[in-house]
Structure formats: C-alpha cells, structure tokens
Design a protein around this motif. Structure first.
Motif, mmCIF file in Angstrom:
data_model
loop_
_atom_site.group_PDB
_atom_site.id
_atom_site.type_symbol
_atom_site.label_atom_id
_atom_site.label_comp_id
_atom_site.label_asym_id
_atom_site.label_seq_id
_atom_site.Cartn_x
_atom_site.Cartn_y
_atom_site.Cartn_z
ATOM 1 N N GLU A 183 -4.311 -7.893 -11.621
ATOM 2 C CA GLU A 183 -3.457 -7.134 -10.715
ATOM 3 C C GLU A 183 -4.147 -5.872 -10.213
ATOM 4 O O GLU A 183 -3.912 -5.435 -9.092
ATOM 5 C CB GLU A 183 -2.133 -6.769 -11.405
ATOM 6 N N ARG A 243 -5.664 -4.765 -1.686
ATOM 7 C CA ARG A 243 -4.613 -4.460 -0.709
ATOM 8 C C ARG A 243 -4.837 -3.094 -0.074
ATOM 9 O O ARG A 243 -4.771 -2.929 1.142
ATOM 10 C CB ARG A 243 -3.234 -4.481 -1.392
ATOM 11 N N SER A 279 -4.546 -5.051 -6.336
ATOM 12 C CA SER A 279 -4.015 -3.798 -5.796
ATOM 13 C C SER A 279 -5.089 -3.030 -5.036
ATOM 14 O O SER A 279 -4.849 -2.490 -3.950
ATOM 15 C CB SER A 279 -3.445 -2.953 -6.941
ATOM 16 N N ASN A 325 0.850 -1.199 0.000
ATOM 17 C CA ASN A 325 0.000 0.000 0.000
ATOM 18 C C ASN A 325 0.874 1.233 0.000
ATOM 19 O O ASN A 325 2.071 1.187 0.289
ATOM 20 C CB ASN A 325 -0.933 -0.003 1.213
ATOM 21 N N HIS A 357 -6.164 5.398 -5.647
ATOM 22 C CA HIS A 357 -6.162 4.738 -6.952
ATOM 23 C C HIS A 357 -6.667 5.669 -8.055
ATOM 24 O O HIS A 357 -6.799 5.226 -9.207
ATOM 25 C CB HIS A 357 -7.012 3.460 -6.897
#
Length: 544
Positions: free
Chosen positions: A478, A485, A482, A433, A501
């Motif tokens: 992925e 996470r 991501s 992270n 993000h």
C-alpha cells in the motif's frame, strides 16, 4: 397518544359516535322490507344521508327525552291525530334530540301526510317518511337492528384486524412506508401523511391514484380541511398535547364509519411508530430539523430524490410529488448538487441559513444530495459557490467538496443532472491524493478521472488495469501504491511527492525505483507514465 378523525361535512351526531357503524336514512329506505310499505319522503329530502344508529318506536309527544341522537323513530301518530300543536311539538322534540328521521305509518290516525308535521319537519331539516301501505314496525326494527349489529361486529373486527396488523409490523421493526402500504390496502384508496402546513411527508397506494391526488394537492387539501371533499377522511396525529401532522384517506369509497376506524387505527400506529423511534432519523430533512416530523420529511425527500436519480419513474410523473413536498417548480432553475461525507441535516441547515429553496436527502450510497430551486434571475454560480463556502465554515466541514451539475431549466433534465453531480462527487472521492480540490467541482474539472470512472465496469478496462499494475498488485504494498498515486497526481513532481509523504528525496527515489522495477516501466517516459496513471485510476475506481 391521541388521534381524532373528521369526514367531509359531518353532523354533530356522527362526530359523537364516530366509532359506531351506521346505515343512512337513504340506505334504509332501499331495503326490500321497507319498499314493501311504499315509502315516500315528504320532508327533509336533502338530509337522507344522515346516519341511523338505531330504530325506535315511539308515540308520545315528548319522545325526544328518550333519545340520544341518531335514531330513526317509527310512529303511527295515534296520540297526535287530534292536536296540531302536539304534532308540531313531536317533530320539534325529535329535532332537538337529533333524531335521524321520522317514519309515519299512514292509516286510521293519518290517512294522508299531515301538513303540520310535514311543514315543521321541512323547516327543521328532519327527514320525514310516510308509508302508504300497512307495515309491521317490528319487521323494520328487526331488519335494521340486525343489519346494524352485523355492521358493528364487522367494524369491530376490522378495527382489531387493522390494529393487530399494524402493531405486528411495528413490533417487527417495519419502516413507516410498510405501515402506510397496509393502511392503503385496507382503505382501497391513496393515503397521504402531511405536516400541519399541508406539506406531503409520505404517501401510499396505487401510484397513478396517488399522482392524481398530488397533482393539485394544495387545492384538494384545503377542500378536505373545509369538509367539502367527498370521501376524504382525516385523522389528526398528536402526542403529549402536541399536534404535528395529519393522515388522510383520499377518496375513500367504503362505509364512512369503517373509514374512520381505519384512519384512527392508522393514526394510532403512526404515533406509536414515532414514539418508539421507528426509521430513526435517517436521510436529512426538507424542513426544520427541530420538527417532530424531521425523519418523515427526510424520508419523503429521500424517496423523491432517489426516484429521480434512478430514472425508474419518469421525471414528469414525479413533479406532483415535488410540488406537494413544498419544492417550487413553476418557472424555476434547478441546480443538482452532491456532497460526500456530510450529514444531510448539516446540508439542510446551510440551505436554510442562506434562504435557498430546495430539498436535501441522503442517497442510497451515502452521498448527500441537494436539489436547489432558484428563480431564473438568480446567479446560479454565485449561489452555488456561496453554498459551498458556507458549508466549509461549518464545524467538521472545512474540506467539504460540492459536486455540481450544470443548471437545468426544465424539470425533465433534473434526473440527468443529479446523476451527473453524483458522478462528479464519486470521481472526486476516488482521488486518493492529498491535493485539495476546489470547493465546487463540475464535470469539466474531473477530466480523465471522470472518463475512467464512467468506463470502470468495462471488462477491457478492468483487464487493462490488472495487466498494467500486476507487478504491484501481486505483492500488494500500500505504501508503494500510495506513493505512485501521489507522484502521478502531482504531475511527477518528486519534491512535492516527497513533501506530502514526509520522506527525503533519496528515500523517494528508492521507492520510485522499486515501483518501476515491479511494473517494468520507465516513469520518466510520458506515454508509459500515462498508461500507468490511467490503469491506477481505473483500479481505484473499481475499488471505490
């Protein structure tokens, strides 16, 4: 490229002919042919270890002009018998020419040892030997000359063998430790390489023998430098008119001339190895990075810290190496630190700028390890924080994280401390992270992530992670991993996750719904979210 050898207490003669093998006066007197003449030392008994390079028969009083030093002179004294002045001058002439010894055959000229020659020889420190039984000088000359020639041939063969083997290793790209191991094999004794301040850079030889040498290294090194250590042979390491280190054969028990040859050939090889850039400049250093021996000191530090971390060698056995490497170890507090993604040279520079004692090295997994050695009254936490802050002020280190273990007050606790610091550093590195960790992280700061990392190789944990994440891992995405996470690391904070993000909240909701659908879980349920979080931590730890 040059190297010069020294032995303990050499005479000028031995220095001038360090490349030539020799027999000592004492060795010659033990030869069977010589013993047949019933030799008796009547003067200079304390100098019987002087080297003899050649044997020469001479009667003239001015014999010294025919000598070049190191000869054993044989005489019957037939031209000296009636003139005591000539007898004294004969001995003084030999002394001025630095003859190794004089051997007088007793007979018609001198039935007993002449007092004048004996007294002058004693004052000059010239060994004088008389032979009580008739003895053909030709036999002695033949015996000694043949032995000297054999020794010379053996010495030349040894020199070429050592040079050939070391050059072959350099050509093959062998590390410097391999060269030193070969030198120790030829010498049959420990080999130590130091900088000019006697700080040990590298060692080779039987480990117990090396440890014995390093246990009191500073005192022994001074004795060797003063020429008072028996069997120690030094070769200076230099190039381009700059001297930067020494190679020492410690306690060499063979022929001194052979030892000097081994030391010289080794020094030549080490200088060549450095000039060719052997071993690169890996691993950081424990001294001035501008030093010619930066890579050597780096390798020394790396070897020491790697052995401490691995636990393959008991910490107490490594204490002499640490002391010889210049690390303060008496009444100190040790602070193990590990930093990921930072060059050891940079860590070392920060260490020096802060005036802290310690060693720096790159471990096998690429992490930079720092072992601080502090006085008991120094503030461990404040200095560790200061180190981290100064590191972050370095270019390209603004996000550096220092993993610190609790301070150790005993040397035996250092290996566990280094392993703890590396575990913390690995746990921080596993965190994918983007939340910035503090500059200094300790075991208590990594919580669940640290525990999961410790258990990552357990088959039950691996099976659990595969089972919980199967829906995402079968069709790897992925982007979804991501997002998962970050969402779990932020405590399921949707706003923060969307911000990190760079997506809108509706877009994030769609991603979370896809994740829940693939995993068959409800991330709003604390227990299910915790289970997925633990599985993801275990998966990332295994991948790391």
């Amino acid at each position: 490229m040059t190297s010069t050898s020294e032995t303990s207490g050499p005479s000028r003669t031995s220095e001038q002919h360090t490349w030539e093998p020799a027999l000592s006066v004492r060795q010659i007197l033990t030869l069977e042919r010589v013993l047949a003449g019933q030799p008796e030392v009547v003067a200079g008994a304390h100098r019987l270890d002087r080297p003899v390079r050649w044997v020469h028969v001479a009667e003239a009083a001015d014999v010294g002009v025919m000598l070049s030093g190191g000869e054993m002179v044989l005489t019957t004294g037939v031209l000296l018998a009636v003139d005591e002045d000539k007898q004294g001058e004969y001995i003084r002439s030999l002394h001025r020419a630095e003859a190794a010894a004089v051997v007088l055959g007793l007979g018609r000229a001198f039935p007993t040892p002449p007092d004048v020659m004996r007294r002058v020889a004693e004052r000059c420190g010239l060994p004088m030997v008389v032979l009580h039984r008739p003895f053909p000088f030709a036999e002695l000359t033949e015996e000694v000359q043949s032995r000297l020639l054999r020794r010379k041939f053996a010495a030349v063969s040894l020199s070429e063998a050592v040079r050939t083997e070391l050059t072959g290793l350099i050509t093959a790209g062998a590390p410097v430790q391999r060269l030193l191991d070969e030198v120790a094999r030829h010498g049959g004794c420990p080999v130590v390489v130091t900088n000019l301040a006697h700080r040990v850079l590298a060692t080779a030889g039987e480990r117990s023998a090396v440890d014995d040498v390093l246990r009191d290294w500073e005192r022994i090194a001074r004795q060797a430098g003063a020429g008072t250590a028996d069997g120690w042979i030094r070769a200076e390491l230099s190039g381009r008119q700059e001297r930067w280190g020494r190679l020492v054969l410690c306690g060499y028990r063979g022929d001194r001339a052979a030892g000097r040859l081994i030391a010289d050939r080794a020094a030549e090889a080490l200088v060549l190895h450095r000039m060719l850039g052997g071993d690169g400049d890996r691993a950081g250093a424990s001294a001035n990075p501008g030093s010619s021996w930066n890579s050597w000191e780096a390798q020394s530090a790396r070897s020491l810290l790697t052995d401490l971390v691995s636990g393959a060698v008991p910490a107490r056995q490594l204490l002499p190496r640490a002391r010889a490497a210049g690390l303060p170890v008496n009444r100190r507090v040790f602070v193990p630190l590990v930093v990921r993604d930072q060059e050891p040279a940079r860590l070392n520079r920060v260490l020096r700028l802060l005036g802290l004692s310690g060693i720096v090295a790159e471990l096998a997994d690429g992490a930079g390890a720092v072992l601080l050695s502090l006085a008991p009254d120094q503030d461990v936490r404040a200095l560790t924080a200061h180190f981290a802050a100064r590191l972050r002020s370095e270019p390209e280190s603004s996000h550096a994280v220092v993993a610190a273990a609790d301070a150790r007050t005993a040397w035996d606790g250092v290996p566990a401390g280094l392993r703890e610091a590396r575990h913390v550093a690995d746990a921080v590195a596993d965190s994918a992270n983007s939340l910035d960790p503090p500059p200094v992280v300790r075991l208590r700061d990594i919580h669940l992530r640290g525990l999961v990392r410790l258990l990552r190789d357990d088959p039950h944990v691996q099976s659990f992670a595969e089972r919980e994440l199967d829906g995402l891992l079968r069709g790897p995405d992925e982007d979804l991993l991501s997002v998962l996470r970050t969402y779990l690391a932020t405590g399921r904070n949707k706003s923060r996750t969307a911000q990190l993000h760079h997506v809108s909240r509706p877009a994030l909701y769609r991603r979370l719904e896809a994740i829940q659908g693939r995993l068959g879980v409800d991330l709003d349920d604390f227990e299910q979210a915790a289970s997925v979080h633990i599985a993801l931590l275990a998966h990332d730890a295994q991948q790391g």
